[in-house]
Design a protein around this motif. Structure first.
Motif, PDB file in Angstrom:
ATOM      1  N   VAL A   1     -34.698  14.703  -1.681  1.00  0.00           N
ATOM      2  CA  VAL A   1     -35.437  13.752  -2.505  1.00  0.00           C
ATOM      3  C   VAL A   1     -36.837  13.534  -1.935  1.00  0.00           C
ATOM      4  CG1 VAL A   1     -35.535  11.360  -3.302  1.00  0.00           C
ATOM      5  CG2 VAL A   1     -33.384  12.639  -3.457  1.00  0.00           C
TER       6      VAL A   1
ATOM      7  N   GLU B   1     -39.563  12.849   9.177  1.00  0.00           N
ATOM      8  CA  GLU B   1     -38.139  13.159   9.095  1.00  0.00           C
ATOM      9  C   GLU B   1     -37.536  13.073  10.494  1.00  0.00           C
ATOM     10  OE1 GLU B   1     -35.466  13.847   7.099  1.00  0.00           O
ATOM     11  OE2 GLU B   1     -34.501  14.147   9.041  1.00  0.00           O
ATOM     12  N   ALA B   2     -36.482  12.268  10.612  1.00  0.00           N
ATOM     13  CA  ALA B   2     -35.901  12.012  11.937  1.00  0.00           C
ATOM     14  C   ALA B   2     -35.324  13.271  12.575  1.00  0.00           C
ATOM     15  CB  ALA B   2     -34.820  10.942  11.823  1.00  0.00           C
TER      16      ALA B   2
ATOM     17  N   ALA C   1     -27.733  13.874   3.884  1.00  0.00           N
ATOM     18  CA  ALA C   1     -26.756  14.168   2.833  1.00  0.00           C
ATOM     19  C   ALA C   1     -27.062  15.522   2.213  1.00  0.00           C
ATOM     20  CB  ALA C   1     -26.808  13.083   1.762  1.00  0.00           C
ATOM     21  N   THR C   2     -28.319  15.895   2.230  1.00  0.00           N
ATOM     22  CA  THR C   2     -28.730  17.161   1.639  1.00  0.00           C
ATOM     23  C   THR C   2     -28.009  18.342   2.295  1.00  0.00           C
ATOM     24  OG1 THR C   2     -30.850  16.180   1.083  1.00  0.00           O
ATOM     25  CG2 THR C   2     -30.780  18.585   1.189  1.00  0.00           C
TER      26      THR C   2
ATOM     27  N   MET D   1     -22.649  19.506  -1.919  1.00  0.00           N
ATOM     28  CA  MET D   1     -22.202  20.788  -2.435  1.00  0.00           C
ATOM     29  C   MET D   1     -23.292  21.544  -3.181  1.00  0.00           C
ATOM     30  SD  MET D   1     -18.300  19.934  -3.656  1.00  0.00           S
ATOM     31  CE  MET D   1     -17.700  21.616  -3.648  1.00  0.00           C
TER      32      MET D   1
ATOM     33  N   HIS E   1     -24.343  21.208  -6.216  1.00  0.00           N
ATOM     34  CA  HIS E   1     -24.053  21.448  -7.620  1.00  0.00           C
ATOM     35  C   HIS E   1     -25.151  20.802  -8.458  1.00  0.00           C
ATOM     36  CE1 HIS E   1     -21.033  20.755 -11.142  1.00  0.00           C
ATOM     37  NE2 HIS E   1     -21.654  21.910 -11.276  1.00  0.00           N
TER      38      HIS E   1
ATOM     39  N   ILE F   1     -38.514   6.800  12.070  1.00  0.00           N
ATOM     40  CA  ILE F   1     -39.283   5.600  11.773  1.00  0.00           C
ATOM     41  C   ILE F   1     -38.441   4.396  12.172  1.00  0.00           C
ATOM     42  CG2 ILE F   1     -40.315   4.208   9.925  1.00  0.00           C
ATOM     43  CD1 ILE F   1     -40.809   6.804   8.396  1.00  0.00           C
TER      44      ILE F   1
ATOM     45  N   GLU G   1     -26.433   8.584  -5.078  1.00  0.00           N
ATOM     46  CA  GLU G   1     -24.991   8.810  -4.931  1.00  0.00           C
ATOM     47  C   GLU G   1     -24.684  10.310  -4.871  1.00  0.00           C
ATOM     48  OE1 GLU G   1     -21.847   9.513  -6.231  1.00  0.00           O
ATOM     49  OE2 GLU G   1     -20.640   8.080  -5.164  1.00  0.00           O
ATOM     50  N   GLY G   2     -23.817  10.793  -5.757  1.00  0.00           N
ATOM     51  CA  GLY G   2     -23.395  12.188  -5.667  1.00  0.00           C
ATOM     52  C   GLY G   2     -24.236  13.150  -6.477  1.00  0.00           C
TER      53      GLY G   2
ATOM     54  N   GLY H   1     -27.919  13.494  -5.993  1.00  0.00           N
ATOM     55  CA  GLY H   1     -29.299  13.531  -5.515  1.00  0.00           C
ATOM     56  C   GLY H   1     -29.895  14.926  -5.480  1.00  0.00           C
TER      57      GLY H   1
ATOM     58  N   THR I   1     -29.127  17.388  -7.643  1.00  0.00           N
ATOM     59  CA  THR I   1     -29.464  17.611  -9.041  1.00  0.00           C
ATOM     60  C   THR I   1     -30.739  16.879  -9.430  1.00  0.00           C
ATOM     61  OG1 THR I   1     -27.116  17.744  -9.557  1.00  0.00           O
ATOM     62  CG2 THR I   1     -28.617  17.346 -11.403  1.00  0.00           C
TER      63      THR I   1
HETATM   64  C1  LIG Z   1     -19.882  15.294   0.215  1.00  0.00           C
HETATM   65  C2  LIG Z   1     -21.061  15.227  -0.686  1.00  0.00           C
HETATM   66  C3  LIG Z   1     -21.148  16.091  -1.767  1.00  0.00           C
HETATM   67  C4  LIG Z   1     -22.253  16.053  -2.615  1.00  0.00           C
HETATM   68  N1  LIG Z   1     -22.332  16.962  -3.617  1.00  0.00           N
HETATM   69  C5  LIG Z   1     -23.442  16.945  -4.432  1.00  0.00           C
HETATM   70  C6  LIG Z   1     -23.581  17.895  -5.476  1.00  0.00           C
HETATM   71  O1  LIG Z   1     -22.771  18.786  -5.638  1.00  0.00           O
HETATM   72  N2  LIG Z   1     -24.670  17.791  -6.300  1.00  0.00           N
HETATM   73  C7  LIG Z   1     -25.613  16.835  -6.127  1.00  0.00           C
HETATM   74  O2  LIG Z   1     -26.560  16.785  -6.900  1.00  0.00           O
HETATM   75  N3  LIG Z   1     -25.517  15.935  -5.122  1.00  0.00           N
HETATM   76  C8  LIG Z   1     -24.450  15.968  -4.276  1.00  0.00           C
HETATM   77  N4  LIG Z   1     -24.322  15.050  -3.274  1.00  0.00           N
HETATM   78  C9  LIG Z   1     -25.343  14.020  -3.152  1.00  0.00           C
HETATM   79  C10 LIG Z   1     -26.585  14.561  -2.488  1.00  0.00           C
HETATM   80  O3  LIG Z   1     -26.238  15.280  -1.323  1.00  0.00           O
HETATM   81  C11 LIG Z   1     -27.502  13.421  -2.129  1.00  0.00           C
HETATM   82  O4  LIG Z   1     -27.649  12.579  -3.221  1.00  0.00           O
HETATM   83  C12 LIG Z   1     -28.885  13.935  -1.751  1.00  0.00           C
HETATM   84  O5  LIG Z   1     -28.800  14.915  -0.749  1.00  0.00           O
HETATM   85  C13 LIG Z   1     -29.737  12.791  -1.306  1.00  0.00           C
HETATM   86  O6  LIG Z   1     -30.942  13.306  -0.789  1.00  0.00           O
HETATM   87  P1  LIG Z   1     -31.908  12.323  -0.047  1.00  0.00           P
HETATM   88  O7  LIG Z   1     -33.103  13.128   0.311  1.00  0.00           O
HETATM   89  O8  LIG Z   1     -32.069  11.086  -0.801  1.00  0.00           O
HETATM   90  O9  LIG Z   1     -31.091  11.871   1.242  1.00  0.00           O
HETATM   91  P2  LIG Z   1     -30.758  12.668   2.610  1.00  0.00           P
HETATM   92  O10 LIG Z   1     -30.501  14.085   2.364  1.00  0.00           O
HETATM   93  O11 LIG Z   1     -29.747  11.864   3.285  1.00  0.00           O
HETATM   94  O12 LIG Z   1     -32.141  12.575   3.341  1.00  0.00           O
HETATM   95  C14 LIG Z   1     -32.599  11.421   3.974  1.00  0.00           C
HETATM   96  C15 LIG Z   1     -33.360  11.882   5.185  1.00  0.00           C
HETATM   97  O13 LIG Z   1     -33.999  10.776   5.764  1.00  0.00           O
HETATM   98  C16 LIG Z   1     -33.964  10.916   7.141  1.00  0.00           C
HETATM   99  N5  LIG Z   1     -34.085   9.588   7.702  1.00  0.00           N
HETATM  100  C17 LIG Z   1     -33.206   8.570   7.607  1.00  0.00           C
HETATM  101  N6  LIG Z   1     -33.662   7.512   8.253  1.00  0.00           N
HETATM  102  C18 LIG Z   1     -34.865   7.848   8.771  1.00  0.00           C
HETATM  103  C19 LIG Z   1     -35.832   7.178   9.565  1.00  0.00           C
HETATM  104  N7  LIG Z   1     -35.628   5.904   9.959  1.00  0.00           N
HETATM  105  N8  LIG Z   1     -36.933   7.844   9.935  1.00  0.00           N
HETATM  106  C20 LIG Z   1     -37.151   9.123   9.556  1.00  0.00           C
HETATM  107  N9  LIG Z   1     -36.272   9.801   8.796  1.00  0.00           N
HETATM  108  C21 LIG Z   1     -35.145   9.178   8.427  1.00  0.00           C
HETATM  109  C22 LIG Z   1     -32.652  11.555   7.425  1.00  0.00           C
HETATM  110  O14 LIG Z   1     -32.669  12.261   8.662  1.00  0.00           O
HETATM  111  C23 LIG Z   1     -32.472  12.476   6.244  1.00  0.00           C
HETATM  112  O15 LIG Z   1     -32.873  13.792   6.506  1.00  0.00           O
HETATM  113  C24 LIG Z   1     -23.264  15.097  -2.405  1.00  0.00           C
HETATM  114  C25 LIG Z   1     -23.176  14.236  -1.327  1.00  0.00           C
HETATM  115  C26 LIG Z   1     -22.100  14.296  -0.461  1.00  0.00           C
HETATM  116  C27 LIG Z   1     -22.051  13.392   0.714  1.00  0.00           C
END
Ligand SMILES: Cc1cc2nc3c(=O)[nH]c(=O)nc-3n(C[C@H](O)[C@H](O)[C@H](O)COP(=O)(O)OP(=O)(O)OC[C@H]3O[C@@H](n4cnc5c(N)ncnc54)[C@H](O)[C@@H]3O)c2cc1C
Ligand SMILES: Cc1cc2nc3c(=O)[nH]c(=O)nc-3n(C[C@H](O)[C@H](O)[C@H](O)COP(=O)(O)OP(=O)(O)OC[C@H]3O[C@@H](n4cnc5c(N)ncnc54)[C@H](O)[C@@H]3O)c2cc1C
Lengths: 376, 438
Positions: A15, A34-35, A42-43, A47, A49, A172, A333-334, A336, A338
């Motif tokens: 995201v 990025e930490a 979660a990325t 999965m 998908h 951060i 949620e699940g 992100g 997509t």
């Molecule tokens: C088991 C599972 C299956 C899933 N399957 C799917 C799927 O099939 N399709 C789909 O669309 N989504 C799926 N999801 C959801 C999807 O993975 C997440 O919604 C998406 O990855 C979120 O991305 P993000 O960048 O918001 O968060 P993250 O990927 O969690 O990224 C947040 C980042 O912020 C960093 N961070 C956190 N705190 C700090 C800080 N204080 N300082 C600096 N950096 C920090 C972290 O290190 C991390 O890299 C699934 C999730 C799970 C858990």
């Protein structure tokens, strides 16, 4: 050292990466902190998908526009992003679920999403390793599967080509209205901040209605052809989304590597990422009911990650209702992975005063402004 | 699912595990269970061995001692304290224990250099095992290279099988090896054995301070250019000197590294010893790990050879039975072996120059065919995994993790189950006690 960035993004998950890509492309001077490393939250656990869902109109709208953006990205993505346009099979165990498949098919058809009903025999032919006797399935050919960490990395690389700065390995510790304090004591100044820290977002912005929701995944050795699509049981909707209780459901997908990825579980109120053998066992048992042959495949690893769940199952995209210069892009949620491209687009539209691609209202954090105390 | 309950579970039936079992029973423990993924006891060194006096002595003590041996059984996960999940052929079983002794041994360390993935380049112990299993070595030209006493032992054994050992290349500097040798002259066992071996191998050049630089193929290609089998290996002593030695096999291992997957899975603390370039389980005087009720003995507490393994096994066996009095007289001798082990591990730690061996195209992750150039600029093991699939394959870093630790200072530890590829069905099993829980 430069004095101030236009925009600082906390988090280099898919995201944050999509936001950085979009903002940098439109000329903003962006810094991502990025930490760990690109795509490691979660990325890395998800999965991958890329699926159009229809729990609500708002969910559909963001999914659908995101999927179109994914299809635009598709050609440009390097091989390691493992884009696989394999489509989704929503497997129906019985007539009741078959009715749900038909309802879904109509719903998609009315919104221009191709979908096709498979009867029991057609499903058996499409996926020979499913247990015989399932009622049928809904096939959605436009869905796909990606390897999200590499996509996040690639988006961040592209953002850097457009002038963005990426800082990895630093956390951060405080998001202020004029910048961020990192764990090494350094300060990054910026005019506006975006909290894209996934399930950890509330650590930086206390009070936002995001709860971690744990999920387990299992990956096998290489078995090309064992699974041919992304398959999700239709019981999924009843099982997992509906309640706050721990739940498991059968989700399996093929990977470009020939591996089989199996999910998934949902648990609130756990923050330890350790594998929980009990829930893992339940999850696999559920999968074996649908696909008994999985039992003989060699598992090479299991892991767990955290989704960022919100009370209404919609993400938080937009300005924080009260805190100055703070924007949110989390709570997916699940979905992100997509929704990442659509989120990046929408956030950039809002932040850079462009015209929004879709109606932003349902995702604005302000919708929770009054209930904040409750979640705080 | 079948269940076994025991008072003391010992994982690994090598010297450490056997000694632990014998001592535990001797001190009165009942219901001692020894688990090993091989059909026979003996571990890496004594498996199927009969002509070594110490081996015979311990086999004779172990077999009738009353401890049960569960062979061909692999521990794959530890779902809760006191419970292990195991696979035995097509069967899955649960093992419940009160005390646990980890005696899981060590494995060879591989370091990448151009051409190291070509056919007929093998681990030293790996080639030894294949030869024992029937691979004919008669008349074959073998170069043995890498580091550690293992090279001598393996060369000796293959020489007896009729191989023509062209050269043994030890990367450690000659003066370091000599110092270690002198230190050992007074002590029994190990070095005397090593020296003897060397004498027996008389006529085989033992080149200290030399290491492999590149492997060339039978098709005339060099280094990473093709997958043709090895035709020769080029060795260097770091200076301008190089020699190219034609060979049919290159047996190569850079000393050993403790197998720690289970220790990590169970949550035992481990420590990185920089001077030895080795990670090992942290134990106290009684071989207790940081986890209540879990003991470690043998190579998993630091590579130390058979004698260290035996004495640590005995101490762990006594201590786990509550017989500290019997263990106490052994502590001094154990400490002496440990000091020797430390000196040995420092001697045979890979020299920093070896970090420069890989070329951009050299494969460093065999499971996923990841090349050096893809990962060299990554910030961490995790970044390398996520962005290149390095370490994501079937070995899960068990093979390439040691190299990554040395080359890039990355910690490749993992505490995720399973500890080795495991049928999915096995992970669907839940011990009966918690089955009603949810
Ligand atoms: C088991 C599972 C299956 C899933 N399957 C799917 C799927 O099939 N399709 C789909 O669309 N989504 C799926 N999801 C959801 C999807 O993975 C997440 O919604 C998406 O990855 C979120 O991305 P993000 O960048 O918001 O968060 P993250 O990927 O969690 O990224 C947040 C980042 O912020 C960093 N961070 C956190 N705190 C700090 C800080 N204080 N300082 C600096 N950096 C920090 C972290 O290190 C991390 O890299 C699934 C999730 C799970 C858990
Ligand atoms: C490849 C190789 C070759 C060697 N060759 C020689 C030699 O020729 N001469 C010499 O002096 N020394 C040799 N050594 C060193 C020698 O093995 C050790 O000094 C000594 O055997 C250590 O004893 P141990 O009991 O600690 O470990 P080991 O003898 O290695 O015993 C550990 C046992 O635990 C088992 N095990 C590990 N994990 C699991 C699990 N999850 N489930 C079930 N079982 C498990 C292993 O299969 C093994 O049988 C060799 C070592 C290696 C790795």
């Amino acid at each position: 050292m430069k004095r101030a960035y236009d925009i600082l993004i906390a988090g280099g998950g898919i995201v944050g990466a999509a936001c950085a890509d979009e903002l940098a492309r439109r000329g903003a001077d962006v810094c991502v902190v990025e930490a760990e490393c690109a795509g490691s939250g979660a990325t890395a656990a998800g999965m991958g998908h890329v699926v159009v869902m229809d729990d609500s109109e708002a969910q559909f709208a963001l999914n659908h526009c995101s999927q179109q953006l994914w299809n635009e990205l598709r050609e440009a993505l390097p091989e390691n992003c493992e884009f696989d346009g394999c489509g989704t099979l929503w497997a129906a165990a019985d007539e009741e679920e078959m009715n749900e498949a038909r309802r879904k098919a109509d719903h998609y058809a009315a919104r221009g999403v191709a979908a096709e009903i498979l009867d029991s025999a057609a499903l058996a032919e499409a996926e020979p390793n499913l247990r015989p006797g399932l009622a049928g399935a809904l096939f959605v050919p436009g869905d796909s599967v990606v390897f999200a960490p590499c996509v996040a990395k690639w988006l961040l690389d592209r953002a850097m080509e457009n002038g963005a700065t990426l800082i990895t390995g630093k956390r951060i510790v405080e998001l202020r209205s004029d910048g961020a304090v990192l764990n090494d004591g350094s300060i990054i100044s910026a005019k506006r901040m975006v909290n894209a820290a996934g399930s950890l977002a509330p650590q930086l912005t206390p009070g936002i209605p995001v709860r971690p929701r744990k999920g387990h995944i299992v990956v096998t050795d290489r078995y090309p052809g064992f699974v041919r699509h992304h398959i999700t049981e239709l019981g999924y909707l009843k099982n997992a989304h509906a309640s706050d209780r721990d739940s498991v459901s059968f989700v399996v997908q093929r990977r470009m590597t020939g591996q089989v990825l199996l999910g998934s579980s949902r648990q609130f109120d756990v923050t330890d990422a350790a594998i929980e053998p009990g829930i893992l066992a339940r999850m696999i048992q559920r999968a074996l009911e649908y696909m008994p042959g999985l039992g003989q495949l060699n598992t090479i690893r299991c892991w767990a990650g955290f989704r960022a769940a919100t009370p209404d199952n919609l993400p938080l995209i937009g300005p924080h209702p009260t805190r100055e210069n703070l924007w949110l892009a989390t709570g997916h949620e699940g979905l992100g992975i997509t929704m990442a491209p659509g989120t990046g687009r929408l956030l950039a539209d809002l932040m850079l005063d462009g015209e929004a691609l879709i109606d932003p209202a349902p995702y604005l954090p302000a919708r929770f402004a009054n209930s904040e105390a409750r979640h705080g | 699912m079948p269940e076994r309950t025991c008072r003391i579970a010992i994982i690994g039936a090598g010297p450490a595990g056997m000694a632990a079992a014998v001592s535990a029973v001797e001190a009165g423990a009942e219901n001692v269970l020894v688990i090993d993924d091989n059909p026979r006891p003996g571990g890496q060194i004594w498996r199927g061995e009969t002509d070594d006096a110490t081996a015979r002595e311990w086999m004779q003590k172990f077999e009738p001692c009353g401890a049960a041996l569960l062979g061909q059984t692999r521990i794959v996960a530890a779902p809760q304290p006191g419970v292990l999940l195991a696979e035995n052929g097509a069967k899955t079983l649960t093992i419940r224990y009160e005390k646990l002794i980890l005696a899981t041994g060590a494995s060879e360390r591989f370091l990448p250099f151009p051409g190291w993935t070509r056919p007929n380049v093998m681990g030293a112990g790996g080639l030894q095992t294949l030869a024992k299993g029937g691979l004919p070595l008669e008349g074959k030209r073998v170069v043995v290279a890498g580091s550690g006493p293992l090279l001598l032992a393996v060369a000796d054994e293959m020489w007896h099988m009729g191989a023509r050992i062209k050269c043994i290349a030890e990367q450690a500097a000659p003066n370091a090896v000599m110092r270690l040798g002198l230190r050992l002259l007074g002590s029994p066992g190990k070095l005397a054995q090593a020296v003897q071996l060397k004498l027996r191998l008389f006529g085989v050049p033992y080149r200290m301070g030399w290491h492999p630089l590149q492997v060339d193929g039978a098709d005339g290609t060099s280094g990473d250019d093709s997958d043709a089998p090895v035709a020769s290996v080029t060795l260097t002593n770091g200076a301008a000197k190089r020699i190219q030695i034609p060979c049919d096999y290159l047996a190569c291992a850079f000393h050993l590294t403790p197998r720690l997957e289970l220790a990590h899975l169970l949550g035992c603390d481990t420590e990185w010893i920089e001077r030895q370039c080795q990670r090992r389980t942290t134990v106290d005087a009684w071989q207790r790990s940081s986890v209540e009720g879990v003991y470690c003995a043998g190579e998993s507490t630091g590579v130390g050879g058979v004698d260290a393994a035996l004495i640590e096994g005995r101490i762990a066996g006594y201590a786990a039975t509550g017989a500290q009095d019997r263990a106490r007289p052994l502590l001094k001798q154990r400490d002496a072996w440990r000091r020797f082990a430390d000196a040995m591990n420092e001697t045979f730690a890979p020299r920093p120059e070896l970090r420069m061996l890989p070329e951009p195209r050299t494969i460093i992750c065999r499971c996923e065919d990841v090349r050096y150039e893809q990962v060299v600029a990554k910030e961490s093991w995790r970044a390398a995994k996520l962005h290149t699939r390095h370490g994501m394959g079937a070995c899960q870093g068990r093979i390439c993790g040691g190299a990554a630790e040395f080359l890039f200072d990355w910690s490749a530890r993992s505490s995720r189950p399973p500890v080795c590829p495991t049928r999915m069905k096995t992970l669907a099993e839940r011990p009966s006690a918690d089955q009603k829980g949810d």
